[in-house]
Structure formats: structure tokens, C-alpha cells
Design an enzyme around this catalytic site. Structure first.
Site, PDB file in Angstrom:
ATOM      1  N   CYS A   2      19.406   3.689   3.883  1.00  0.00           N
ATOM      2  CA  CYS A   2      20.212   2.520   3.547  1.00  0.00           C
ATOM      3  C   CYS A   2      21.622   2.919   3.084  1.00  0.00           C
ATOM      4  O   CYS A   2      21.875   4.061   2.726  1.00  0.00           O
ATOM      5  CB  CYS A   2      19.567   1.649   2.486  1.00  0.00           C
ATOM      6  SG  CYS A   2      17.886   1.143   2.867  1.00  0.00           S
ATOM      7  N   ARG A  27      23.159   5.352   8.251  1.00  0.00           N
ATOM      8  CA  ARG A  27      22.123   5.422   7.219  1.00  0.00           C
ATOM      9  C   ARG A  27      21.040   4.356   7.405  1.00  0.00           C
ATOM     10  O   ARG A  27      20.038   4.361   6.697  1.00  0.00           O
ATOM     11  CB  ARG A  27      22.744   5.267   5.825  1.00  0.00           C
ATOM     12  CG  ARG A  27      23.712   6.377   5.451  1.00  0.00           C
ATOM     13  CD  ARG A  27      24.293   6.133   4.066  1.00  0.00           C
ATOM     14  NE  ARG A  27      23.269   6.211   3.041  1.00  0.00           N
ATOM     15  CZ  ARG A  27      22.912   7.327   2.403  1.00  0.00           C
ATOM     16  NH1 ARG A  27      23.499   8.469   2.700  1.00  0.00           N
ATOM     17  NH2 ARG A  27      21.985   7.312   1.474  1.00  0.00           N
ATOM     18  N   TRP A  75      17.653   0.394   5.989  1.00  0.00           N
ATOM     19  CA  TRP A  75      16.630   1.165   6.697  1.00  0.00           C
ATOM     20  C   TRP A  75      15.317   0.777   6.039  1.00  0.00           C
ATOM     21  O   TRP A  75      15.043   1.146   4.914  1.00  0.00           O
ATOM     22  CB  TRP A  75      16.898   2.665   6.541  1.00  0.00           C
ATOM     23  CG  TRP A  75      16.031   3.510   7.410  1.00  0.00           C
ATOM     24  CD1 TRP A  75      14.883   4.149   7.053  1.00  0.00           C
ATOM     25  CD2 TRP A  75      16.223   3.830   8.779  1.00  0.00           C
ATOM     26  NE1 TRP A  75      14.356   4.835   8.116  1.00  0.00           N
ATOM     27  CE2 TRP A  75      15.166   4.656   9.185  1.00  0.00           C
ATOM     28  CE3 TRP A  75      17.198   3.486   9.716  1.00  0.00           C
ATOM     29  CZ2 TRP A  75      15.050   5.155  10.475  1.00  0.00           C
ATOM     30  CZ3 TRP A  75      17.089   3.978  10.997  1.00  0.00           C
ATOM     31  CH2 TRP A  75      16.030   4.808  11.369  1.00  0.00           C
ATOM     32  N   ASN A  99      19.548   0.676  -2.916  1.00  0.00           N
ATOM     33  CA  ASN A  99      19.008   1.769  -2.116  1.00  0.00           C
ATOM     34  C   ASN A  99      17.920   2.453  -2.928  1.00  0.00           C
ATOM     35  O   ASN A  99      18.034   2.584  -4.141  1.00  0.00           O
ATOM     36  CB  ASN A  99      20.084   2.815  -1.794  1.00  0.00           C
ATOM     37  CG  ASN A  99      21.088   2.307  -0.799  1.00  0.00           C
ATOM     38  OD1 ASN A  99      20.921   1.257  -0.197  1.00  0.00           O
ATOM     39  ND2 ASN A  99      22.160   3.066  -0.637  1.00  0.00           N
ATOM     40  N   GLY A 100      16.903   2.968  -2.239  1.00  0.00           N
ATOM     41  CA  GLY A 100      15.849   3.689  -2.924  1.00  0.00           C
ATOM     42  C   GLY A 100      14.548   2.912  -2.900  1.00  0.00           C
ATOM     43  O   GLY A 100      14.356   1.996  -2.097  1.00  0.00           O
ATOM     44  N   GLU A 466       7.023  25.443  16.006  1.00  0.00           N
ATOM     45  CA  GLU A 466       8.194  24.643  15.647  1.00  0.00           C
ATOM     46  C   GLU A 466       9.412  25.537  15.411  1.00  0.00           C
ATOM     47  O   GLU A 466      10.530  25.193  15.810  1.00  0.00           O
ATOM     48  CB  GLU A 466       7.887  23.812  14.398  1.00  0.00           C
ATOM     49  CG  GLU A 466       9.045  22.974  13.866  1.00  0.00           C
ATOM     50  CD  GLU A 466       9.592  21.960  14.854  1.00  0.00           C
ATOM     51  OE1 GLU A 466      10.705  21.457  14.625  1.00  0.00           O
ATOM     52  OE2 GLU A 466       8.918  21.666  15.871  1.00  0.00           O
ATOM     53  N   LYS A 470      12.904  25.211  17.520  1.00  0.00           N
ATOM     54  CA  LYS A 470      14.229  25.036  16.915  1.00  0.00           C
ATOM     55  C   LYS A 470      15.219  26.047  17.483  1.00  0.00           C
ATOM     56  O   LYS A 470      16.353  25.722  17.799  1.00  0.00           O
ATOM     57  CB  LYS A 470      14.153  25.198  15.383  1.00  0.00           C
ATOM     58  CG  LYS A 470      13.518  24.058  14.650  1.00  0.00           C
ATOM     59  CD  LYS A 470      14.386  22.824  14.554  1.00  0.00           C
ATOM     60  CE  LYS A 470      14.094  21.800  15.600  1.00  0.00           C
ATOM     61  NZ  LYS A 470      12.786  21.354  15.882  1.00  0.00           N
ATOM     62  N   GLU A 473      16.099  25.199  21.133  1.00  0.00           N
ATOM     63  CA  GLU A 473      16.897  23.977  21.275  1.00  0.00           C
ATOM     64  C   GLU A 473      18.377  24.219  21.028  1.00  0.00           C
ATOM     65  O   GLU A 473      19.227  23.673  21.742  1.00  0.00           O
ATOM     66  CB  GLU A 473      16.387  22.908  20.303  1.00  0.00           C
ATOM     67  CG  GLU A 473      15.076  22.269  20.717  1.00  0.00           C
ATOM     68  CD  GLU A 473      14.609  21.252  19.694  1.00  0.00           C
ATOM     69  OE1 GLU A 473      14.143  20.184  20.104  1.00  0.00           O
ATOM     70  OE2 GLU A 473      14.690  21.534  18.479  1.00  0.00           O
ATOM     71  N   HIS A 489      -4.074  39.814  22.970  1.00  0.00           N
ATOM     72  CA  HIS A 489      -4.740  39.391  24.208  1.00  0.00           C
ATOM     73  C   HIS A 489      -3.729  39.157  25.329  1.00  0.00           C
ATOM     74  O   HIS A 489      -3.839  38.172  26.070  1.00  0.00           O
ATOM     75  CB  HIS A 489      -5.570  38.130  23.948  1.00  0.00           C
ATOM     76  CG  HIS A 489      -6.697  38.339  22.994  1.00  0.00           C
ATOM     77  ND1 HIS A 489      -7.775  39.157  23.272  1.00  0.00           N
ATOM     78  CD2 HIS A 489      -6.908  37.870  21.731  1.00  0.00           C
ATOM     79  CE1 HIS A 489      -8.604  39.160  22.245  1.00  0.00           C
ATOM     80  NE2 HIS A 489      -8.102  38.396  21.293  1.00  0.00           N
ATOM     81  N   LYS A 585      18.208  12.633  21.524  1.00  0.00           N
ATOM     82  CA  LYS A 585      17.485  12.434  20.266  1.00  0.00           C
ATOM     83  C   LYS A 585      16.188  11.669  20.485  1.00  0.00           C
ATOM     84  O   LYS A 585      15.170  11.959  19.871  1.00  0.00           O
ATOM     85  CB  LYS A 585      18.369  11.678  19.269  1.00  0.00           C
ATOM     86  CG  LYS A 585      17.797  11.633  17.859  1.00  0.00           C
ATOM     87  CD  LYS A 585      17.705  13.012  17.262  1.00  0.00           C
ATOM     88  CE  LYS A 585      17.061  13.013  15.897  1.00  0.00           C
ATOM     89  NZ  LYS A 585      16.794  14.362  15.406  1.00  0.00           N
TER      90      LYS A 585
END
Length: 590
Positions: A2, A27, A75, A99-100, A466, A470, A473, A489, A585
Site C-alpha cells: 500500500c 506499492r 494492496w 498501511n500495515g 532456487e 536466480k 536468470e 550418480h 514477471k
């Protein structure tokens, strides 16, 4: 996340508020609104969707002269993105933006409802303004302080009331808020971007700060004492301001993971364990096993989740790649819970897999960052990750929050209480500047080999996947994630000094076995960087993590290190970290 904007002055207040919201739209853009207090009256407009919708709705509204205004772009956390749930929120004669997350809003709401006070929205924010008016007897600032003392959680608040027509009230606890000024105007905002070019000086509020502006005089309180204002000079570059001084959005997002994870937990964990307002235990009746389906980074988070659910809840859990699941003629049984994970909520392969599960009559649960997205609308139940906007294409905080939600779900299903461990894992995500500097120096040694292996066991295997993703990418270097015990193996045939191995070594999980796998690679002369709490003599480089008593604390600390390493290698190679080639994205094609 937000965004908040506040304005006090006479320079076309509607434009000031809308322009500020546009700078903060990254945001959140589920809904937006503003309130303007002029001559004792509050004028408000709200709209669902992006700022342009609010702009269109208020196009015929004009106001001139001195006024006070507050605005918000949302948001969604509590409640769907509807006009009723959009900010500002109102009571009889007051308006608030926030916000929050107010963790205890439900208890506040119940207390006020017993007093005959009704609520319109599904949000936690409405409880603030209703509680303020309940506390207001004669002194608005006293009522505001009393209200703040009742709130638990994170908040940045701006409040207007007709009872004090020349005042704006503000407070900060855990969510960003600043005050900026020039000779004739005062601004509030969630970040620098809305005030660049409009003000020269700024105060970045600290947690616990609160106060009010009355007749253009700012009164700031800290530890319940009014303090002297200490102004800083505003930066002049807007993009720099949005990045908050970081070189890239990805770097900023790595650094903010600890704060974002706190938002993921807010209102969902306490000393008694995990609770989800979004779920009821009856939803899991007759469930015998779980299938998790996702793509890319979300798939890796799902793999971590499968380990955690099986360990904590003892429910058989499998993980499927969305793009493969659709075409393997899957056997779908109605006693299977089908969980889908997506950052955007629009991932085409995952969405189509969800449709298959729905058509087969399975119960479905979405773990997602975007409320009202296609996946969220289709699933039976949703847990939002609350990661906020992620501008870097290579996901960081989205992954961190997905894993945290899955960990909470494992606790919820298994009736476990690992709240303290979760809080320590969040602390492990805080970036140590000395550690980051060491990673910067190390990165120059890992630029020109013929490939990378990231290796780990148990939950550290999907973290290895992951970490390799990264690096691929954003650096365009070949990297693979592999189970440490599987190297012998076949893949160990690649071992030589130009093969870089990033070894994730947990002290709390399969330590000796993973150490043995590292030594196997070392004896074949692979160049090895070990990330562990204990140094291994046979490896070339070592990044030390803190001693801890749980593997998930190690997991989150290693996660941050692998993200920083990938970023620093990419920077040395001269790549655009935030917008790597060939990627998007949100992948909305098959």
C-alpha cells in the site's frame, strides 16, 4: 504494501494527491481513494483498480485554497478489492488511511459492536477510525493517542476529523512514513518518490513516532514527549528514491525480506501457534493427501512445502510442475487437496491445472500475492503472501513469503507451534553489511567457469534449485541445482577446477552426509564455496552463517546469501539485474 500520501497547502490539492498516488502505484493498485478536509467538510472519492479509475471518477471535482488531504493506493490484505474496502475509511465525522496490519482489529471491532457501533467494510483499517471517534470526548489529539495505545501490529496512519478542521494526525509503527515540506506546503508519503521536486526537506519518521499538524505547525512526539524537528535534505532523483538508495530493485527487495515476512505472519501467529482467518479446519476434512502445483520459483517453494507438510503434519504431499501436470493425464482423487502457488495469480500453466482440479471435484487452495487475480478468484480458499509489489523480475521476497506461508500451513495442519522459530528465521533474513561486502569480493572469483552446481539435501535441495535459477536468470551463466547425494550418480563426471559448486550445509539436518558429498567433489578438484555455520577445511571458499538450533533458520539465512551472490555476479558481468533478457514477471502464456 500500500501507499499513503498526505498534503496540506493551497496548491491544487486534488492534483497533489493524485500525482503522489501515481508515484506509489507500484506499492499496490487494487483500489485507491482520497479525502479532502476543507472549511469543516470532508470530500471523498474511492475507486477499484488503478489510479486512473480514481482520476476519472473525481474529474469534475475541484477545490481551491488551503485544504488538508489524505490519499491511499491499496494492496489488499483484509477484504476483497472493492470500493467499500478501499481507503479512506470513515466514521461519522472522520476519515483515515492506513498501511500495515492491525493484528487485534477483530477484538476492537467486537468491543465497538457491543457499544452499538456498526462496520461497513471487511478491513482492519475501519476499526481505527471507529475507535478514534469512540474515544473522542473533547480533545482530538488525546483521542488519537488513546487509539494508538490500543492498536497492535504495524501501521502508518493519517487521520482527518471535522472536530479539528485545521489538523491532520499521523503515526508510524512498522510501516514507512515521512514528512516533507517547503515554505508553504507540508507532505506525507510512504517513500520519497511523491515529494521529489516538490519539497526540499524531509523527516523520516521512526517507529513509535506520532503527532499532528495544526495551522501548518508540525508537532512530533517520540516516547510521549514532543521533540524538536530535525530535517534532512531530499534526494533529487525519483528512481533513486523509489529504490531507497539501493542500486537495483532486486537489491532493495532482498533487503526488505525480513520486514515483508513480518507482514506475512501478522495476525496469523501468536504464542499459541498458527491461525488463518481465511481457513477453517473443516475445510481439510476427508483430505488424505496433498498435491502442490506450480511453476518456476513457486515450484521450488512448493518443494520446500512438501518437506515441511510431511514432517509436521504427516500428510503425504507431492509436487507437480504446472506445465507438465496438464499433459500427463493425472489421476485426480476427490480426497486430495490441490494447492496452487503463484506470485501473480495469472500463471497460465498453473491456472489451467487449477481448472482441471476444480473440474474433477477436488478441494483447492491458492497461495498467491495478488488478491482478485484469476487463480485467487477460481480457488476455493486463498492465503495471501502479502509480499507487496516485486519489481525485480527475478523473484526474491515472493519466494520467501511463499515458503513462510507453506511453513505456517504445515504447522496449522500438524497442530505444531514453531512461532519462535519462525520469528528467528525472519531475523536471519536481515542482511549484514559485512557479509554483503564479503559476497561482493567473492563474486569476482565466480565469473568464468563452465558452470555451477548448487547442492543440498532435504529442504536445502529445493533451495539449491532456487539458487541456481536466480543465477541463471540474471547472470546468464549455466547453473544446476542438485541433491547433494545424487552427485555421485553421474554429474560428478563434470568435476574439475572450472566447475563451481555452491554447497548448502546444514548443521541441523544431514550434516555428516552432506559434508561427505562435499568432500567427494573436493577430491575431484571442483572449486567449492560452502555456506555453513562450521567451516569445512577441504573447500576453497566459505561463507559463515550464524549458529542456530533449527534448519529453517539456516534455510532463510542461506536463501539471502544465494540471492546476494547471484546479484553480485550479475552486476560484475554488467547485466541489467532488474530486467534480465528474455524474461517476464508474469508468465501468462503456455
Amino acid at each position: 504494501m500500500c501507499g499513503i500520501v498526505g498534503y496540506i497547502g493551497k496548491n491544487n490539492i486534488k492534483k497533489q494527491l493524485l500525482d503522489g498516488l501515481k508515484e506509489l502505484e507500484y506499492r499496490g493498485y487494487d483500489s485507491a481513494g482520497f479525502s479532502i478536509l476543507k472549511d469543516g467538510e470532508i470530500h471523498s472519492f474511492k475507486a477499484v483498480g488503478k489510479i486512473v479509475n480514481l482520476e476519472e471518477k473525481a474529474k469534475n471535482f475541484e477545490i481551491k485554497g488551503d485544504a488538508l488531504g489524505i490519499a491511499h493506493t491499496r494492496w489488499a490484505t483484509h477484504g476483497k478489492p472493492t470500493e467499500i474496502n478501499a481507503h479512506p475509511h470513515f466514521a461519522e465525522f472522520s476519515s483515515v488511511v492506513h498501511n500495515g496490519i492491525i493484528e487485534n482489529y477483530q477484538s476492537i471491532k467486537k468491543e465497538l459492536e457491543k457499544e452499538g457501533i456498526s462496520f461497513l467494510s471487511q478491513t482492519d483499517t475501519e476499526s481505527i477510525v471507529k475507535l478514534f471517534e469512540y474515544n473522542l470526548k473533547d480533545d482530538s489529539f488525546k483521542a488519537f493517542k488513546t487509539t494508538l495505545n490500543k492498536l497492535h501490529g504495524a501501521f502508518a496512519i493519517l487521520l482527518l476529523t471535522k472536530k479539528s478542521p485545521n489538523s491532520m494526525f499521523f503515526a508510524k509503527q512498522g510501516s514507512p512514513l515521512l514528512i516533507a515540506k517547503n515554505k508553504e506546503e507540508i507532505f506525507f508519503a510512504s517513500s520519497d518518490a511523491p515529494v521529489i521536486g516538490k519539497a526540499k526537506e524531509v523527516i523520516y519518521l521512526e517507529d513509535g513516532d506520532y503527532g499532528y499538524v495544526e495551522n501548518n505547525q508540525i508537532h512530533l512526539f517520540r516516547d510521549d514527549k514532543e521533540i524538536e524537528l530535525s530535517w534532512n535534505v531530499l534526494p533529487e532523483n525519483k528512481e533513486f528514491a523509489q529504490k531507497e538508495g539501493f542500486r537495483f530493485f532486486m537489491e532493495k527487495e532482498i533487503y526488505e525480506q525480513s520486514n515483508v515476512l513480518q507482514e506475512t505472519l501478522m495476525g496469523r501467529v501468536d504464542e499459541n501457534g498458527v491461525k488463518f482467518d481465511e481457513l477453517d479446519k473443516s475445510f481439510f476434512n476427508d483430505i488424505k493427501d496433498i498435491t502442490i502445483c506450480a511453476c518456476g520459483t513457486s515450484y521450488h517453494a512448493g518443494m520446500v512445502g512438501s518437506y515441511l507438510i510431511q514432517k509436521n503434519a504427516r500428510i503425504k504431499t507431492s509436487v507437480e510442475i504446472g506445465s507438465e501436470f496438464r499433459y500427463k493425464e493425472p489421476i485426480l482423487e476427490k480426497d486430495t487437496l490441490f494447492i496452487v502457488i503463484s506470485q501473480s495469480g495469472e500463471t497460465a500453466d498453473t491456472l489451467e491445472a487449477l481448472k482441471m482440479a476444480k473440474n474433477a471435484g477436488l478441494k483447492t487452495l491458492a497461495i498467491c500475492n495478488v488478491d482478485n487475480s484469476s487463480i485467487v478468484r477460481l480457488a476455493d480458499k486463498t492465503i495471501l503472501t502479502r509480499a507487496g509489489i516485486e519489481k525485480g523480475v527475478a523473484s526474491t521476497k515472493a519466494f520467501a513469503t511463499q515458503v513462510m506461508v507453506l511453513w505456517m500451513l504445515a504447522n496449522y495442519l500438524g497442530e505444531k507451534n514453531e512461532t519462535n522459530i519462525m520469528l528467528n528465521a525472519i531475523k536471519a533474513c536481515e542482511v549484514d553489511d559485512k557479509l554483503h561486502e564479503k559476497i561482493k569480493r567473492l563474486s569476482k572469483r565466480y565469473l568464468h567457469g563452465h558452470g555451477f552446481f548448487f547442492i543440498g539435501r532435504d529442504v536445502f535441495f529445493p533451495l539449491a534449485l532456487e539458487g541456481a535459477l536466480k543465477l541463471k536468470e540474471i547472470s546468464y551463466l549455466h547453473a544446476e541445482g542438485y541433491p547433494a547425494g545424487e552427485m555421485k550418480h553421474g554429474p560428478i563426471a563434470l568435476a574439475d577446477p572450472e566447475l563451481y559448486t555452491i554447497a548448502l550445509l546444514s548443521k541441523n539436518l544431514l550434516f555428516e552426509k552432506t559434508k561427505s558429498n562435499i568432500e567427494e567433489l573436493s577430491s575431484r578438484d571442483s572449486t567449492i564455496l560452502t555456506i555453513a555455520s562450521e567451516e569445512i577445511e577441504t573447500t576453497d571458499d566459505f561463507i559463515k552463517i550464524n549458529e542456530s538450533n533449527h534448519y529453517m533458520i539456516e534455510f532463510y539465512e542461506m536463501m539471502v546469501i544465494t540471492q546476494l551472490l547471484a546479484m553480485e555476479i550479475s552486476i560484475r558481468l554488467g547485466n541489467d539485474v532488474d530486467m534480465p533478457r528474455n524474461l517476464a514477471k508474469s508468465v501468462t502464456v503456455e
